[in-house]
Design an enzyme around this catalytic site. Structure first.
Site, PDB file in Angstrom:
ATOM      1  CE  LYS A  43       7.640   9.642  15.006  1.00 35.33           C
ATOM      2  NZ  LYS A  43       8.414  10.751  14.382  1.00 35.33           N
ATOM      3  NE  ARG A 122      11.123  11.212  20.714  1.00 32.88           N
ATOM      4  CZ  ARG A 122       9.944  11.557  20.218  1.00 32.88           C
ATOM      5  NH1 ARG A 122       8.861  10.938  20.603  1.00 32.88           N
ATOM      6  NH2 ARG A 122       9.872  12.513  19.339  1.00 32.88           N
ATOM      7  NE  ARG A 161       4.566  19.166  13.253  1.00 33.63           N
ATOM      8  CZ  ARG A 161       5.203  18.146  13.811  1.00 33.63           C
ATOM      9  NH1 ARG A 161       4.712  16.929  13.694  1.00 33.63           N
ATOM     10  NH2 ARG A 161       6.316  18.339  14.457  1.00 33.63           N
ATOM     11  NE  ARG A 194       4.877  19.486  17.724  1.00 29.85           N
ATOM     12  CZ  ARG A 194       5.131  18.192  17.540  1.00 29.85           C
ATOM     13  NH1 ARG A 194       4.189  17.405  17.050  1.00 29.85           N
ATOM     14  NH2 ARG A 194       6.303  17.682  17.833  1.00 29.85           N
ATOM     15  NE  ARG A 205      11.024  17.908  17.283  1.00 33.93           N
ATOM     16  CZ  ARG A 205      10.021  18.230  16.469  1.00 33.93           C
ATOM     17  NH1 ARG A 205       9.915  19.462  16.010  1.00 33.93           N
ATOM     18  NH2 ARG A 205       9.132  17.317  16.136  1.00 33.93           N
TER      19      ARG A 205
HETATM   20  P1  AP5 Z   1       3.744  14.471  11.217  1.00 32.31           P
HETATM   21  O1  AP5 Z   1       2.830  13.370  10.866  1.00 32.31           O
HETATM   22  O2  AP5 Z   1       3.273  15.470  12.211  1.00 32.31           O
HETATM   23  O3  AP5 Z   1       5.191  13.914  11.612  1.00 32.31           O
HETATM   24  P2  AP5 Z   1       5.687  13.117  12.902  1.00 32.31           P
HETATM   25  O4  AP5 Z   1       6.660  12.087  12.443  1.00 32.31           O
HETATM   26  O5  AP5 Z   1       4.533  12.655  13.720  1.00 32.31           O
HETATM   27  O6  AP5 Z   1       6.473  14.283  13.594  1.00 32.31           O
HETATM   28  P3  AP5 Z   1       6.525  14.740  15.112  1.00 32.31           P
HETATM   29  O7  AP5 Z   1       7.298  16.040  15.099  1.00 32.31           O
HETATM   30  O8  AP5 Z   1       5.171  14.790  15.747  1.00 32.31           O
HETATM   31  O9  AP5 Z   1       7.351  13.676  15.733  1.00 32.31           O
HETATM   32  P4  AP5 Z   1       8.145  13.833  16.960  1.00 32.31           P
HETATM   33  O10 AP5 Z   1       8.537  12.421  17.102  1.00 32.31           O
HETATM   34  O11 AP5 Z   1       9.255  14.795  16.989  1.00 32.31           O
HETATM   35  O12 AP5 Z   1       7.121  14.505  17.984  1.00 32.31           O
HETATM   36  P5  AP5 Z   1       6.424  13.970  19.291  1.00 32.31           P
HETATM   37  O13 AP5 Z   1       5.142  14.655  19.406  1.00 32.31           O
HETATM   38  O14 AP5 Z   1       6.465  12.489  19.347  1.00 32.31           O
HETATM   39  O15 AP5 Z   1       4.137  15.207   9.839  1.00 32.31           O
HETATM   40  C1  AP5 Z   1       5.006  16.332   9.814  1.00 32.31           C
HETATM   41  C2  AP5 Z   1       4.515  17.309   8.728  1.00 32.31           C
HETATM   42  O16 AP5 Z   1       4.657  16.695   7.441  1.00 32.31           O
HETATM   43  C3  AP5 Z   1       3.028  17.711   8.834  1.00 32.31           C
HETATM   44  O17 AP5 Z   1       2.909  19.042   8.480  1.00 32.31           O
HETATM   45  C4  AP5 Z   1       2.318  16.795   7.806  1.00 32.31           C
HETATM   46  O18 AP5 Z   1       1.147  17.385   7.284  1.00 32.31           O
HETATM   47  C5  AP5 Z   1       3.408  16.657   6.753  1.00 32.31           C
HETATM   48  N1  AP5 Z   1       3.354  15.378   6.048  1.00 32.31           N
HETATM   49  C6  AP5 Z   1       3.156  14.154   6.597  1.00 32.31           C
HETATM   50  N2  AP5 Z   1       3.208  13.205   5.657  1.00 32.31           N
HETATM   51  C7  AP5 Z   1       3.462  13.839   4.489  1.00 32.31           C
HETATM   52  C8  AP5 Z   1       3.650  13.395   3.143  1.00 32.31           C
HETATM   53  N3  AP5 Z   1       3.552  12.110   2.822  1.00 32.31           N
HETATM   54  N4  AP5 Z   1       3.919  14.322   2.193  1.00 32.31           N
HETATM   55  C9  AP5 Z   1       4.008  15.646   2.502  1.00 32.31           C
HETATM   56  N5  AP5 Z   1       3.821  16.125   3.760  1.00 32.31           N
HETATM   57  C10 AP5 Z   1       3.563  15.233   4.736  1.00 32.31           C
HETATM   58  O19 AP5 Z   1       7.448  14.470  20.411  1.00 32.31           O
HETATM   59  C11 AP5 Z   1       7.627  15.840  20.706  1.00 32.31           C
HETATM   60  C12 AP5 Z   1       8.563  15.966  21.887  1.00 32.31           C
HETATM   61  O20 AP5 Z   1       7.974  15.335  23.049  1.00 32.31           O
HETATM   62  C13 AP5 Z   1       9.939  15.301  21.757  1.00 32.31           C
HETATM   63  O21 AP5 Z   1      10.853  16.133  21.074  1.00 32.31           O
HETATM   64  C14 AP5 Z   1      10.301  15.098  23.231  1.00 32.31           C
HETATM   65  O22 AP5 Z   1      10.749  16.290  23.825  1.00 32.31           O
HETATM   66  C15 AP5 Z   1       8.970  14.729  23.865  1.00 32.31           C
HETATM   67  N6  AP5 Z   1       8.742  13.263  23.883  1.00 32.31           N
HETATM   68  C16 AP5 Z   1       7.683  12.623  23.317  1.00 32.31           C
HETATM   69  N7  AP5 Z   1       7.794  11.300  23.504  1.00 32.31           N
HETATM   70  C17 AP5 Z   1       8.941  11.108  24.205  1.00 32.31           C
HETATM   71  C18 AP5 Z   1       9.627   9.954  24.679  1.00 32.31           C
HETATM   72  N8  AP5 Z   1       9.133   8.717  24.473  1.00 32.31           N
HETATM   73  N9  AP5 Z   1      10.800  10.125  25.330  1.00 32.31           N
HETATM   74  C19 AP5 Z   1      11.308  11.355  25.555  1.00 32.31           C
HETATM   75  N10 AP5 Z   1      10.727  12.487  25.120  1.00 32.31           N
HETATM   76  C20 AP5 Z   1       9.554  12.367  24.451  1.00 32.31           C
END
Ligand code: AP5
Length: 259
Positions: A43, A122, A161, A194, A205
């Site tokens: 994402k 979420r 990542r 991370r 997760r």
């Molecule tokens: P990346 O683009 O980083 O993936 P992502 O879907 O953004 O993954 P996240 O881990 O950031 O999502 P998340 O939803 O868990 O984290 P968030 O920060 O929101 O890509 C992943 C990897 O794949 C990278 O290395 C990239 O280079 C690679 N890649 C991408 N596309 C590719 C492709 N096409 N081919 C090959 N490789 C590829 O949340 C973190 C934490 O914050 C949560 O766990 C929670 O504790 C808290 N939090 C955040 N928002 C909330 C909420 N609304 N409610 C409650 N808790 C929350």
């Protein structure tokens, strides 16, 4: 130090008293999108690419918490300290803390360039709250993008990542490596893994996603605004697929958008 040409999203990352540099532009028909999908599906990577195509601002709730966590401990509120503990384990931060943070930044939802909400909502409670907040401000989501990928590929993406500690650019050790090992192509700062990308947190997760976030797919399907995108292939291919699907979507739904 900010990556050249990339907006610093200051009003989102630091809070409403900060001014974005460069200031966001205005679009005639701004895209207001939510990006859904399992942790690690890509994402954030897509939001970065879509920003370049659609101009909408990348609003990631995870980035706000991580930025707050990077401040000196004496500058962290009790709510942020609690949030960081939930994140480290891979659990969701409680709705009340997330909502307070989102409300404080609700001006970003009115951004003239539109927005790409990544990581919010979420839970069903968050989705309901967002819907009411936007309706009260006469704002409507253009669409909700639902990125899909088999579980083993999601785990491989998360495990490899690496993130820039300064500009937050995202890399993958094999699929999207930086030109120089451990160093950001955009700003030269160090890359790090991370805390929640370690195996024990990844497991929590993914389970949390299935339990709390996957039900949002049905929620937005019932509202008629869900657009599902296959998240296989290179990031550029997926971005192209997304833009094509969105243009097609807008053409078919323009009557609804202007209603
Ligand atoms: P990346 O683009 O980083 O993936 P992502 O879907 O953004 O993954 P996240 O881990 O950031 O999502 P998340 O939803 O868990 O984290 P968030 O920060 O929101 O890509 C992943 C990897 O794949 C990278 O290395 C990239 O280079 C690679 N890649 C991408 N596309 C590719 C492709 N096409 N081919 C090959 N490789 C590829 O949340 C973190 C934490 O914050 C949560 O766990 C929670 O504790 C808290 N939090 C955040 N928002 C909330 C909420 N609304 N409610 C409650 N808790 C929350």
């Amino acid at each position: 130090m900010t990556a050249p040409g990339k907006p610093d999203r200051a009003a989102w990352i630091q809070g409403p008293s900060a001014r974005c540099n460069p200031p966001p532009g205005r679009a005639d028909a701004p895209w207001r999108l939510v990006l859904l999908g399992a942790p690690g599906v890509g994402k954030g990577t897509q939001a970065d690419l879509l920003h370049q195509r659609l101009n909408a601002c990348h609003l990631s709730t995870g980035d706000v918490f991580r930025a707050a966590g990077g401040r000196a401990e004496c500058d962290q509120s009790p709510a942020i300290k609690a949030a960081l503990q939930y994140m480290k384990r891979g659990d969701l931060v409680p709705d009340s803390i997330v909502w307070e943070m989102l409300l404080e930044r609700s001006g970003c939802l009115r951004c003239g360039g539109g927005f790409l909400l990544d990581g919010f909502p979420r839970t069903l409670a968050q989705a309901e709250s967002l819907k009411h907040l936007m309706e009260n401000q006469r704002l409507y989501l253009t669409a909700v993008l639902n990125y899909r990928l088999p579980l083993n590929e999601v785990v491989a993406r998360l495990s490899g990542r690496r993130t820039c500690q300064n500009c937050k650019a995202v890399y993958h050790i094999t699929e999207r490596p930086p030109k120089t090992a451990d160093s950001c192509d955009r700003c030269g700062a160090n890359l790090f893994q991370r805390e929640d990308d370690r195996p024990e947190s990844i497991k929590v997760r993914l389970e949390t996603y299935e339990k709390s976030t996957a039900p949002l797919i049905e929620f937005y399907q019932r509202l008629g605004i869900l657009v599902t995108i296959a998240a296989n292939g290179t990031p550029e291919e997926i971005c192209e697929r997304t833009v094509t699907a969105l243009e097609d979507w807008r053409e078919r739904n323009s009557a609804r958008e202007h209603a």
